[in-house]
Design an enzyme around this catalytic site. Sequence first.
Site, PDB file in Angstrom:
ATOM      1  N   TYR A  32     -49.623  11.917  -9.814  1.00  0.00           N
ATOM      2  CA  TYR A  32     -50.657  11.016 -10.313  1.00  0.00           C
ATOM      3  C   TYR A  32     -50.463   9.615  -9.760  1.00  0.00           C
ATOM      4  O   TYR A  32     -49.414   9.283  -9.221  1.00  0.00           O
ATOM      5  CB  TYR A  32     -50.672  10.995 -11.844  1.00  0.00           C
ATOM      6  N   ARG A  51     -48.917   6.157  -1.393  1.00  0.00           N
ATOM      7  CA  ARG A  51     -47.895   6.810  -2.217  1.00  0.00           C
ATOM      8  C   ARG A  51     -48.374   8.180  -2.706  1.00  0.00           C
ATOM      9  O   ARG A  51     -47.592   9.122  -2.798  1.00  0.00           O
ATOM     10  CB  ARG A  51     -47.502   5.928  -3.398  1.00  0.00           C
ATOM     11  N   ARG A 100     -50.347  32.929 -14.541  1.00  0.00           N
ATOM     12  CA  ARG A 100     -49.101  32.153 -14.532  1.00  0.00           C
ATOM     13  C   ARG A 100     -48.059  32.837 -13.663  1.00  0.00           C
ATOM     14  O   ARG A 100     -47.809  34.037 -13.799  1.00  0.00           O
ATOM     15  CB  ARG A 100     -48.576  32.014 -15.969  1.00  0.00           C
ATOM     16  N   LYS A 149     -44.060  10.735  -7.662  1.00  0.00           N
ATOM     17  CA  LYS A 149     -44.740  10.335  -8.912  1.00  0.00           C
ATOM     18  C   LYS A 149     -45.408  11.559  -9.547  1.00  0.00           C
ATOM     19  O   LYS A 149     -46.619  11.754  -9.451  1.00  0.00           O
ATOM     20  CB  LYS A 149     -45.755   9.220  -8.639  1.00  0.00           C
ATOM     21  N   GLU A 181     -34.329   2.401 -13.796  1.00  0.00           N
ATOM     22  CA  GLU A 181     -35.619   1.733 -13.965  1.00  0.00           C
ATOM     23  C   GLU A 181     -36.049   1.841 -15.412  1.00  0.00           C
ATOM     24  O   GLU A 181     -35.373   2.474 -16.229  1.00  0.00           O
ATOM     25  CB  GLU A 181     -36.670   2.367 -13.042  1.00  0.00           C
TER      26      GLU A 181
END
Length: 285
Positions: A32, A51, A100, A149, A181
């Site tokens: 995301y 990114r 799945r 991310k 972070e």
Amino acid sequence: MRTVYVNGSYLPETEATVSIFDRGFLMSDGVYEVTSVLDGKLIDFDGHAVRLQRSLDELQMKHPSSKDDLLEVHRELIRRNEITDGMIYLQVTRGNPGDRDFAFPPEETAPTVVLFTQSKPGMADSPMAQTGMKIISIEDQRWGRRDIKTVQLLYPSMGKMMAKAAGADDAWMVEDGHVTEGTSNNAYIVKGNTIVTRHLGHEILHGITRAAVLRFAREAQMKVEERSFTIAEAQEADEAFITSASTFVMPVVEIDGEAVGEGTPGPVAKRLREIYIDESRKAAV
């Protein structure tokens, strides 16, 4: 009612659906980006697009469309939802394989693409910028590839709840004795005229706001050291702050109950916030 974007269509949020077999839902198999909007324009869009491409490449995931097409979707959502200040959330998953399975689906499986807006009036004038944040430290228990991310955000969410329970605003994560972070931001300390923040690697997200702020700091003749630091070093610093797409530059005034510097937002964080917001507005698209 808010208009959202799902797989090529603009829909009322109440009509937007994603399959129960989508790998983002079942496996957190998705990435995301969150791009801020000021004055109806996008901040650092190019950085977020680059990114996004990197995150997709690292996970061997299809890119859903060109940068120009994604830009037009962002702009259309701003128009349809009349966003002045706020954010646009973009999520891409490996899609719906029809059932799945741990194995990646066939290559022809289309990715799932979702975008939505969040209106945040007065984003650049957050009261917290005047008072500063209080943070706690917690053990970093995330997976090893934080530079991608991904939507694997359970532990950062737990970290924010740990902070809330402690009467703080957020948490900095610590691994092998050093700060990595914040739960959703990059972490910094200031000693004299030197800004210290963790070096890039797999341990932290390569923040888009981080890159811009460090560039502006160097242009303003501030010294920058990209290295790890401890909580004790942070508590003894003159200042501390965080950066992220949604908070810009936000001062930190307390760490684990200990005041940082004077216990109020310091001049370096204040100046960098001013520079970042001013320069970002000038370059917004």
